[in-house]
Design a protein around this motif. Structure first.
Motif, PDB file in Angstrom:
ATOM      1  N   GLY A 109      -3.559   0.464  -2.513  1.00  0.00           N
ATOM      2  CA  GLY A 109      -3.193  -0.973  -2.773  1.00  0.00           C
ATOM      3  C   GLY A 109      -2.582  -1.129  -4.533  1.00  0.00           C
ATOM      4  O   GLY A 109      -3.726  -1.044  -5.213  1.00  0.00           O
ATOM      5  N   ALA A 158      -9.152  -2.022   5.889  1.00  0.00           N
ATOM      6  CA  ALA A 158      -7.950  -2.042   4.972  1.00  0.00           C
ATOM      7  C   ALA A 158      -6.751  -2.945   6.160  1.00  0.00           C
ATOM      8  O   ALA A 158      -5.383  -3.616   6.364  1.00  0.00           O
ATOM      9  N   LEU A 206      -1.860  -0.623   9.351  1.00  0.00           N
ATOM     10  CA  LEU A 206      -2.240  -1.657   8.690  1.00  0.00           C
ATOM     11  C   LEU A 206      -0.825  -2.927   8.958  1.00  0.00           C
ATOM     12  O   LEU A 206      -0.135  -2.693   9.183  1.00  0.00           O
ATOM     13  N   MET A 249     -12.837   1.270   3.214  1.00  0.00           N
ATOM     14  CA  MET A 249     -11.613   1.534   2.991  1.00  0.00           C
ATOM     15  C   MET A 249     -10.867   1.705   4.137  1.00  0.00           C
ATOM     16  O   MET A 249     -10.118   0.435   4.603  1.00  0.00           O
ATOM     17  N   PHE A 292       0.745  -0.856   0.112  1.00  0.00           N
ATOM     18  CA  PHE A 292       0.075  -0.446  -0.151  1.00  0.00           C
ATOM     19  C   PHE A 292       1.000   1.262  -0.243  1.00  0.00           C
ATOM     20  O   PHE A 292       1.646   1.158   0.461  1.00  0.00           O
TER      21      PHE A 292
END
Length: 170
Positions: free
Chosen positions: A114, A158, A66, A154, A58
């Motif tokens: 991404g 994510a 993340l 998202m 990403f």
């Protein structure tokens, strides 16, 4: 628990770009390419390529919680979409005379993006580049071939993606 497979399909009865993303028990509306899903993707056709595409990493405009690999987006990050160049479908630094995507977008659709492994290894010129998993417009308008979620979806999804997450477009 991390998610590893995201399944994407067109919405039954919807427009070609209207899709649904299934991640575990979550079903999230998503945007696809304006031409829908195609098995024979070509540069500029507006289609989302069918298949299984790993999310390699990403890019994020700000620090992100993340599990998947990521790095901060810089203002000079670009992505070459010039099929005539040997740098086709690769990240570059601006400035460049080659046709490219700006990774630091004013519309903020790439605030979290991404990079999929579509057409990465091997890279075939003219088969489509910059097939990303990114933020959609609020009305889920069509993409140029990417899979996109609203920013709030998202942000929720994510951080749950594992290091080997993949999008399966069918």
């Amino acid at each position: 628990m991390s998610l590893s497979i995201l399944r994407v399909a067109r919405r039954i009865g919807g427009k070609p770009h209207e899709g649904r993303l299934i991640a575990g028990s979550l079903v999230i509306p998503c945007a696809l390419g304006r031409a829908g899903v195609r098995h024979q993707k070509r540069e500029g056709d507006g289609a989302t390529p069918a298949g299984r595409w790993r999310i390699l990493r990403f890019y994020s405009r700000k620090p992100a919680p993340l599990r998947a690999p990521w790095r901060l987006t810089r203002r000079d990050d670009i992505w070459c979409d010039d099929p005539g160049s040997f740098l086709y479908n690769r990240p570059l630094k601006a400035p460049s005379r080659l046709s490219h995507e700006e990774m630091w977008r004013k519309d903020r659709l790439y605030d979290l993006v991404g990079v999929t492994d579509y057409n990465i290894c091997p890279r075939l010129r003219g088969r489509g580049s910059a097939i990303f998993f990114h933020i959609a417009t609020e009305d889920l308008g069509p993409t140029a071939g990417c899979v996109a979620l609203r920013a709030r979806d998202m942000a929720r999804l994510a951080p749950r993606l594992g290091r080997k997450a993949a999008i399966v477009v069918g």
